[in-house]
Design an enzyme around this catalytic site. Structure first.
Site, PDB file in Angstrom:
ATOM      1  N   TYR A 143     -13.467  -0.245  -0.303  1.00  0.00           N
ATOM      2  CA  TYR A 143     -13.743  -1.628   0.489  1.00  0.00           C
ATOM      3  C   TYR A 143     -14.938  -1.514   1.345  1.00  0.00           C
ATOM      4  O   TYR A 143     -15.619  -2.133   1.625  1.00  0.00           O
ATOM      5  CB  TYR A 143     -12.602  -2.196   1.086  1.00  0.00           C
ATOM      6  N   LYS A 191      -4.971   9.411  -6.875  1.00  0.00           N
ATOM      7  CA  LYS A 191      -5.422   9.415  -8.304  1.00  0.00           C
ATOM      8  C   LYS A 191      -6.011  10.775  -8.573  1.00  0.00           C
ATOM      9  O   LYS A 191      -7.194  11.042  -9.029  1.00  0.00           O
ATOM     10  CB  LYS A 191      -6.311   8.254  -8.801  1.00  0.00           C
ATOM     11  N   ASP A 223      -0.785   5.116 -10.869  1.00  0.00           N
ATOM     12  CA  ASP A 223      -0.389   4.428 -12.053  1.00  0.00           C
ATOM     13  C   ASP A 223       1.134   4.610 -12.286  1.00  0.00           C
ATOM     14  O   ASP A 223       1.929   3.661 -12.735  1.00  0.00           O
ATOM     15  CB  ASP A 223      -1.046   4.921 -13.524  1.00  0.00           C
ATOM     16  N   ASP A 247      -3.394  -1.969  -1.534  1.00  0.00           N
ATOM     17  CA  ASP A 247      -3.703  -3.133  -1.563  1.00  0.00           C
ATOM     18  C   ASP A 247      -2.780  -3.992  -2.777  1.00  0.00           C
ATOM     19  O   ASP A 247      -1.951  -4.698  -2.886  1.00  0.00           O
ATOM     20  CB  ASP A 247      -4.870  -3.657  -1.847  1.00  0.00           C
ATOM     21  N   ASP A 251       1.511  -5.528  -2.973  1.00  0.00           N
ATOM     22  CA  ASP A 251       1.758  -6.890  -3.630  1.00  0.00           C
ATOM     23  C   ASP A 251       2.864  -6.567  -4.490  1.00  0.00           C
ATOM     24  O   ASP A 251       3.721  -7.477  -4.667  1.00  0.00           O
ATOM     25  CB  ASP A 251       0.546  -7.405  -4.184  1.00  0.00           C
TER      26      ASP A 251
END
Ligand code: NAD
Length: 359
Positions: A143, A191, A223, A247, A251
């Protein structure tokens, strides 16, 4: 930190002012009941700040934020400002305040109230007693990484995922210390099979683990973590991860608890100064209708009491009061079942306040 506890409220846009007003009333009550010595001020951030000053993060707000120990945000954004250039958009205010004070550690608990087990989309046995904490790195990663943007003279665009050792260590420490206070289990998500930056993250976290022999560290690919969160969420206690993965995973974890309207968050820097905010956004679809659930905002005040002010008793009084309102069957529309009668934002606030008064 001065003797006074200085709190800045930034109500923002949409349902932000509605839930922040409830939080404000709560702070006044706590101040009286526990003699906290609060000094509360208010400021502009987001779309409303743009409307009034032409800047989503005005200098006056920055100055007030510098003088405060903790900041309570409502929410920012809305369709009205979606067409503005990036530097005028409400989100710019939020990203600005996060990076200005280096709020690098975002703590997002996902706790399922036992009164709301049926509000989750997962089966009861999968989520009953769920209580996990996601520690998300908030001021680095893709970001913020440079270079970024459109590549001049080509039809390409790019962002850069970049982490320094210092950034990984400081978020790692927050996570190991949180795990130490809880079950002693920490899962680091990355990852590393594909991304060099993730392999580096894993290496640094593994090294840091030597300082926390009492914490059991595991690693998981993002994942798989997304899948495991909906398959068997209770296998996790504390998860630490980077900005982008955090992020998304937070959620997913949010929905396990039934409603985004229940979830608080804290973003901290090295000095204990914190930005506290509900996980939800400005919910333009329900704004101005007294429909918003104010519990995420109320529980954000509890996190503020715990993390910035070390007022554990005040924090748990708030949390127990929320739990007992839910036990009495009172529900806002987002957490209600068909047969429930629902109450509005203000009434839910009053219910929590009256439970606190009784304690
Ligand atoms: P949202 O969280 O605002 O809303 C998603 C859904 O959840 C909506 O149906 C909404 O009605 C419901 N909801 C959210 N909070 C609720 C509450 N307290 N009580 C009951 N229901 C609630 O997300 P969105 O619709 O994707 O975004 C709306 C705006 O908010 C956008 O402009 C977005 O950029 C902004 N946003 C801001 C923040 C923030 O300020 N931290 C975070 C996310 C989104």
């Amino acid at each position: 930190m001065s003797n006074k506890k200085r709190i800045l409220i930034l109500p923002g846009d949409g349902i932000g002012p509605e839930v922040s007003f409830v939080a404000y009333q709560l702070l006044l009550l706590l101040d009286k009941k526990f003699s906290l010595g609060l000094e509360i001020s208010e400021g502009l951030l987001g779309g409303i700040a743009y409307e009034e000053t032409g800047d989503p993060f005005p200098k006056e707000t920055l100055d007030k934020a510098k003088e405060s120990d903790a900041i309570l945000l409502g929410a920012v954004g809305g369709p009205k400002w979606d067409q503005l250039p990036a530097d005028k958009r409400p989100e710019k205010g939020l990203l600005g305040i996060r990076s200005e004070f280096d709020f690098f550690a975002n703590l997002r608990p996902a706790i399922l109230s036992k009164e709301l087990v049926s509000a989750s989309t997962l089966k009861e046995e999968k989520v009953a007693d769920l209580n996990l904490l996601i520690v998300r790195e908030l001021t680095g990663g893709i970001y913020f990484g440079e270079p970024r943007g459109r590549v001049e003279g080509s039809d390409e665009a790019l962002n850069t995922m970049r982490y320094s050792k210092h950034e990984v260590i400081r978020i790692g420490k927050v996570a190991f210390e949180s795990a130490r206070k809880r079950s002693g289990k920490l899962c680091s998500v990355d990852k590393a099979n594909v991304l060099e930056v993730s392999a580096f993250w894993r290496e640094v976290i593994s090294d840091l683990a030597k300082e926390y022999p009492d914490v059991e560290l595991s690693h998981m690919l993002v994942d798989n973590a997304a899948m495991q969160l909906v398959r068997e969420p209770k296998q996790f206690d504390v998860i630490v991860t980077g900005n982008l993965f955090g992020d998304i995973l937070s959620d997913i974890a949010a929905m396990l608890t039934g409603s985004i309207g229940m979830l608080p968050s804290a973003s901290l820097n090295d000095t204990k100064k914190g930005l506290y905010e509900p996980v939800h956004g400005s919910a333009p679809d329900i704004s101005g209708k007294d429909l918003a659930n104010p519990l995420a905002s109320i529980l954000s005040v509890a996190m503020m009491m715990r993390y910035t002010f070390d007022e554990e008793e005040v924090a748990s009084t708030i949390e127990h009061s929320v739990e007992s309102v839910l036990a009495s069957g009172k529900r806002t529309q987002d957490i209600a079942k068909e047969e429930d009668t629902t109450i509005g934002t203000k009434e839910m606030g009053q219910e929590v306040l009256s439970k606190i008064e009784l304690r």
